[in-house]
Scaffold this active site. Structure first.
Site, short mmCIF file in Angstrom:
data_model
loop_
_atom_site.label_atom_id
_atom_site.label_comp_id
_atom_site.label_asym_id
_atom_site.label_seq_id
_atom_site.Cartn_x
_atom_site.Cartn_y
_atom_site.Cartn_z
N LYS A 22 14.45 2.96 1.90
CA LYS A 22 14.33 3.27 0.47
C LYS A 22 14.65 4.73 0.21
O LYS A 22 15.38 5.07 -0.73
CB LYS A 22 12.91 2.96 -0.01
CG LYS A 22 12.68 3.30 -1.47
CD LYS A 22 11.22 3.49 -1.84
CE LYS A 22 10.73 4.86 -1.46
NZ LYS A 22 9.60 5.35 -2.28
N ASN A 23 14.12 5.62 1.05
CA ASN A 23 14.31 7.05 0.83
C ASN A 23 15.73 7.52 1.12
O ASN A 23 16.09 8.64 0.77
CB ASN A 23 13.31 7.85 1.68
CG ASN A 23 11.89 7.73 1.16
OD1 ASN A 23 11.68 7.39 0.00
ND2 ASN A 23 10.92 8.00 2.01
N ARG A 92 9.20 9.22 -8.44
CA ARG A 92 9.43 10.65 -8.27
C ARG A 92 10.89 10.97 -7.97
O ARG A 92 11.34 12.09 -8.19
CB ARG A 92 8.53 11.21 -7.18
CG ARG A 92 8.87 10.75 -5.78
CD ARG A 92 7.91 11.34 -4.75
NE ARG A 92 8.16 10.85 -3.41
CZ ARG A 92 9.00 11.41 -2.56
NH1 ARG A 92 9.72 12.44 -2.92
NH2 ARG A 92 9.15 10.91 -1.34
N CYS A 116 4.03 8.62 -6.83
CA CYS A 116 2.70 8.71 -6.24
C CYS A 116 1.96 9.96 -6.73
O CYS A 116 2.54 11.04 -6.78
CB CYS A 116 2.79 8.76 -4.72
SG CYS A 116 3.55 7.31 -3.98
N ASP A 306 4.61 10.49 5.56
CA ASP A 306 4.57 9.12 5.04
C ASP A 306 3.96 8.13 6.03
O ASP A 306 3.79 6.95 5.71
CB ASP A 306 5.97 8.65 4.64
CG ASP A 306 6.38 9.18 3.27
OD1 ASP A 306 5.54 9.78 2.59
OD2 ASP A 306 7.55 8.98 2.88
N ILE A 328 2.06 18.71 4.59
CA ILE A 328 3.19 18.57 3.67
C ILE A 328 2.73 18.48 2.22
O ILE A 328 3.19 19.23 1.36
CB ILE A 328 4.05 17.34 4.03
CG1 ILE A 328 4.44 17.38 5.52
CG2 ILE A 328 5.29 17.27 3.16
CD1 ILE A 328 5.23 18.59 5.94
#
Length: 418
Positions: A22-23, A92, A116, A306, A328
């Site tokens: 997805k990223n 985002r 998120c 993540d 992070i």
């Protein structure tokens, strides 16, 4: 709103596939704005954030044709260089269209991103970089308005802190800028490399992707390309933890083992048997009692933020005390309270969580607060005694495609209910 109902205590056994990232797919979709020619992307996961990005691109002027995991895009012209709040409030990654829109059309109006609620995700790094490239930017009424009527020009951009989406956004902006751009302190994540490979196929001149300095020589225009998205390292990592936490024997396929190297190292230290049967598979086998192992999240190639929530769920079942430090993002321990409702012993102290184990988890009603937190609750439920009901699973749908079907396929007692 949908819920997951999970009955725990079943070791997961079998083979479970990994989807495209997805990223990686999100910036690749945004890159289609940089050219009037067709861009075809394979292995695009059908998750909620992807569908939101596709709707945004259609609003901007892109023709989007979806066939299974293949997406064909063509943006012959920018009709409306705007990303409205109504569309992007849940995602985002909306900031990823900022650079391409300014580069291609000379202007952009993008709502501040949603997604998120896990603390500050500073878009100011995107703004700073675009200003270095010559864009004039105003922030008003929750929108970022950027104009560059004479086009962007190459510059040296030094990021104060490493930013993945900022690196991707500036890389896309710079490919059509006049002259050379240097991105210093750039993100080295595999998703950045994947985007660079797509842009190079489109005709961009990029060197150094995957290092902390990326050199981009601007070109007049880009062409079309065909590109396959890389495997989702976060989904693969989530499944590896699922196999480990249930004491199962699980083989994760269609992945890139190198991309989950930091997690694999921690699993091995914790006493999990991890092997690599092939170049695209990783196998995990539970060997009995887990050992507590401290972990600190870092930018790639360090331990991915993540996967922090999933790792914390695993440590609730380990012997001893594990200190989990989140470097992070701030405010990324919201899952700890819900795991505690299931019986976990977790104490939060600023950016660190102290997890004492092993603790028997028991089924409870819990609420997912964000994408990766929801994954940790699923993992906790898989090992808990009794039935767990997870509310607000729309969070997990943002990043995992049919996770309940995949887990059920390897033995999990999980179902989705309305």
């Amino acid at each position: 709103m949908d819920k997951f109902v999970i009955t725990g205590g079943v070791p997961l056994k079998g083979t479970i596939p990994t989807n495209g990232s997805k990223n990686s797919a999100l910036p690749a979709l945004a890159a289609a704005l940089l050219t009037a020619e067709p861009v075809t992307l394979h292995r695009v996961p059908r998750v909620r954030d992807i569908r939101t990005m596709e709707r945004l691109l259609v609003d901007i002027g892109t023709t989007v044709d979806v066939e299974g995991e293949t997406v064909r895009l063509r943006t012959e012209r920018i009709v409306s260089p705007e990303a409205p709040y109504e569309l992007v409030k849940t995602m985002r990654a909306s900031s990823l269209v900022l650079g391409p829109l300014v580069a291609r059309s000379g202007r952009a109006r993008v709502s501040l991103p949603g997604g998120c609620a896990i603390g500050a995700r500073p878009i100011n790094l995107h703004i700073f970089g675009l200003e270095q490239l010559g864009a004039k930017i105003n922030q008003t009424h929750g929108y970022i308005e950027a104009v560059a009527p004479d086009g962007l020009r190459g510059a040296v951009v030094h990021f104060d802190r490493i930013t993945v989406t900022g690196t991707e956004d500036l890389m896309m902006a710079a490919v059509l800028a006049k002259g050379e751009t240097l991105l210093r302190n750039a993100a080295r994540e595999p998703e950045v490399v994947d985007l660079a490979e797509l842009l190079i196929k489109m005709g961009a001149k990029i060197e150094g992707a995957g290092t902390s300095t990326i050199r981009i020589q601007g070109v007049e225009s880009l062409g079309g390309a065909v590109h396959a998205i890389i495997a989702d390292r976060i989904e693969a990592g989530t499944f590896l933890v699922a196999g480990a936490i249930t004491g199962g024997d699980l083989t994760v396929t269609d992945c890139i083992p190198e991309h989950v190297g930091a997690l694999v190292s921690k699993l091995q230290q914790a006493g999990v048997d991890v092997t690599q049967p092939s170049e695209t598979t990783v196998r995990v086998r539970g060997t009995g009692r887990l050992r507590s192992v401290d972990m600190t999240t870092e930018e790639y190639p360090g331990f991915a933020t993540d996967l922090q929530a999933q790792y914390m769920a695993l440590m609730t079942q380990a012997e001893g005390i594990a200190v989990v430090i989140e470097n992070i993002f701030e405010n990324r321990f919201m899952h700890a309270q819900e795991l505690a409702r299931m019986g976990a012993n977790i104490r939060i102290d600023g950016r660190q969580a102290i997890v004492a184990g092993p603790r028997e988890l028991t089924g409870a009603g819990v609420i997912a607060s964000d994408l990766r937190a929801s994954a940790s609750l699923v993992l906790g439920a898989l090992v808990a005694r009794g039935e767990t009901v997870i509310d607000r699973v729309y969070h997990i749908d943002r990043g995992y495609e049919k996770i309940e079907a995949k887990l059920a396929g390897v033995g999990a007692k999980i179902r989705r209910v309305e």
